[in-house]
Design a protein around this motif. Structure first.
Motif, short mmCIF file in Angstrom:
data_model
loop_
_atom_site.label_atom_id
_atom_site.label_comp_id
_atom_site.label_asym_id
_atom_site.label_seq_id
_atom_site.Cartn_x
_atom_site.Cartn_y
_atom_site.Cartn_z
N LEU A 210 51.32 39.82 35.39
CA LEU A 210 50.68 39.51 36.66
C LEU A 210 51.06 40.54 37.74
N VAL A 211 50.12 40.82 38.62
CA VAL A 211 50.35 41.72 39.74
C VAL A 211 49.98 40.95 41.01
N GLN A 212 50.97 40.72 41.87
CA GLN A 212 50.74 39.95 43.09
C GLN A 212 50.19 40.87 44.17
N TRP A 213 49.01 40.53 44.68
CA TRP A 213 48.41 41.37 45.72
C TRP A 213 48.37 40.69 47.09
N ALA A 214 48.67 39.39 47.14
CA ALA A 214 48.66 38.71 48.44
C ALA A 214 49.47 37.42 48.37
N VAL A 215 49.81 36.91 49.56
CA VAL A 215 50.53 35.65 49.70
C VAL A 215 50.04 34.99 51.00
N THR A 216 50.11 33.67 51.04
CA THR A 216 49.72 32.97 52.26
C THR A 216 50.96 32.53 53.03
N ASP A 217 50.73 32.07 54.25
CA ASP A 217 51.83 31.52 55.04
C ASP A 217 52.44 30.29 54.37
N ASN A 218 51.69 29.64 53.47
CA ASN A 218 52.20 28.47 52.76
C ASN A 218 52.88 28.83 51.45
N ALA A 219 53.05 30.11 51.18
CA ALA A 219 53.66 30.64 49.96
C ALA A 219 52.77 30.52 48.73
N ASP A 220 51.47 30.30 48.91
CA ASP A 220 50.53 30.40 47.80
C ASP A 220 50.44 31.88 47.46
N MET A 221 50.25 32.20 46.18
CA MET A 221 50.21 33.60 45.77
C MET A 221 48.89 33.93 45.10
N LEU A 222 48.45 35.16 45.31
CA LEU A 222 47.25 35.67 44.66
C LEU A 222 47.67 36.83 43.76
N PHE A 223 47.27 36.73 42.50
CA PHE A 223 47.62 37.72 41.49
C PHE A 223 46.34 38.26 40.85
N TRP A 224 46.45 39.44 40.27
CA TRP A 224 45.40 39.90 39.38
C TRP A 224 45.79 39.50 37.97
N LEU A 225 44.78 39.15 37.20
CA LEU A 225 44.92 38.98 35.75
C LEU A 225 44.43 40.30 35.15
N PRO A 226 45.34 41.18 34.75
CA PRO A 226 44.95 42.52 34.33
C PRO A 226 44.32 42.55 32.93
N VAL A 227 43.05 42.24 32.88
CA VAL A 227 42.28 42.29 31.64
C VAL A 227 40.98 43.06 31.91
N GLY A 228 40.70 44.04 31.07
CA GLY A 228 39.49 44.82 31.23
C GLY A 228 39.65 45.91 32.26
N ASP A 229 38.52 46.34 32.82
CA ASP A 229 38.49 47.39 33.83
C ASP A 229 39.21 46.90 35.09
N PRO A 230 40.13 47.70 35.64
CA PRO A 230 40.90 47.24 36.81
C PRO A 230 40.07 46.74 37.98
N ASP A 231 38.93 47.36 38.25
CA ASP A 231 38.12 46.86 39.37
C ASP A 231 37.40 45.56 39.05
N ASP A 232 37.48 45.13 37.80
CA ASP A 232 36.90 43.84 37.40
C ASP A 232 37.96 42.78 37.13
N TRP A 233 39.23 43.10 37.41
CA TRP A 233 40.28 42.11 37.16
C TRP A 233 40.03 40.87 37.98
N PRO A 234 40.05 39.71 37.34
CA PRO A 234 39.93 38.47 38.11
C PRO A 234 41.22 38.19 38.88
#
Length: 173
Positions: free
Chosen positions: A97-121
Motif C-alpha cells: 500500500l502507498v498512502q497518498w492522503a489522510v483526513t483530520d479524523n485519521a482516515d487514510m487513503l491508499f493506492w492499491l498498486p495493481v496495473g498501470d500506476p495512473d489506473d491504480w484504484p
C-alpha cells in the motif's frame, strides 16, 4: 482521463506553495498523475479536512514516502483480517500500500498498486480500520469526485465537502 483541469477549476490551488526537496527515490512507484497533482497544488489540505501528501515534502507530516512507511508499520503492528482479505483479492499485502492522503479524523487513503500506476484504484480506510471503500479512481479523480459531490463516502463527515471547497497550505502541512 486527466481530471486535473476540472479539479483546479473547482478548487484553485493556493498561491502559497510548500517547498519540495529534490525527489529522493521513494522505493516504490508513484503515479504520474499524482506527481502532476502535487506539482500543481503541493502538499496541503483540501477543504480543511483532506490532507494530500507529496514526495519530497520538507514537512514530515506531508511527505508521501515517510507517511507510507509509517502506515505500513502501523498495519503490520495492527493487522486487520478484513483488510488482509481485500488486499489478497488483488495479490497484495499491507507492505504494498502507498498512502497518498489522510483526513483530520485519521482516515487514510491508499493506492492499491495493481496495473498501470495512473489506473491504480484508491482504498479509503476509516480510522480504526472499521470500514473500507475501494474506489476505481486516481488520487486526482477521488479529490474531484469528493469535492464536486459526485462521490459521497460514509467514512467522512456529512459536512465534507463544503459548498465552495478550498485548498490551503497550513504551516504544519
Amino acid at each position: 482521463m486527466n481530471e486535473l483541469p476540472s479539479l483546479t477549476a473547482l478548487c484553485p490551488p493556493s498561491a502559497e506553495k510548500v517547498e519540495l526537496a529534490p525527489a529522493a527515490r521513494a522505493g516504490f512507484e508513484i503515479p504520474p498523475s499524482h506527481g502532476a497533482l502535487t506539482d500543481t497544488y503541493g502538499p496541503g489540505c483540501f477543504d480543511e479536512f483532506l490532507w494530500v501528501h507529496a514526495v519530497g515534502s520538507t514537512r514530515p507530516g506531508s511527505d508521501l514516502v515517510r507517511q507510507t512507511k509509517e502506515a505500513r508499520q502501523l498495519l503490520r503492528d495492527y493487522p486487520q483480517s478484513g483488510l488482509q482479505d481485500l488486499l489478497a483479492e488483488h495479490g497484495l499485502t499491507t507492505d504494498d500500500l502507498v498512502q497518498w492522503a489522510v483526513t483530520d479524523n485519521a482516515d487514510m487513503l491508499f493506492w492499491l498498486p495493481v496495473g498501470d500506476p495512473d489506473d491504480w484504484p484508491t482504498l479509503a480506510a476509516q480510522a480504526g480500520w472499521l470500514r473500507f471503500a475501494r474506489l476505481p479512481l486516481s488520487s486526482t479523480g477521488v479529490l474531484l469526485a469528493l469535492l464536486s459531490g459526485v462521490l459521497r463516502l460514509d467514512l467522512f463527515p456529512d459536512d465534507f465537502p463544503s459548498e465552495r471547497p478550498e485548498f490551503s497550505v497550513h504551516p504544519y502541512a
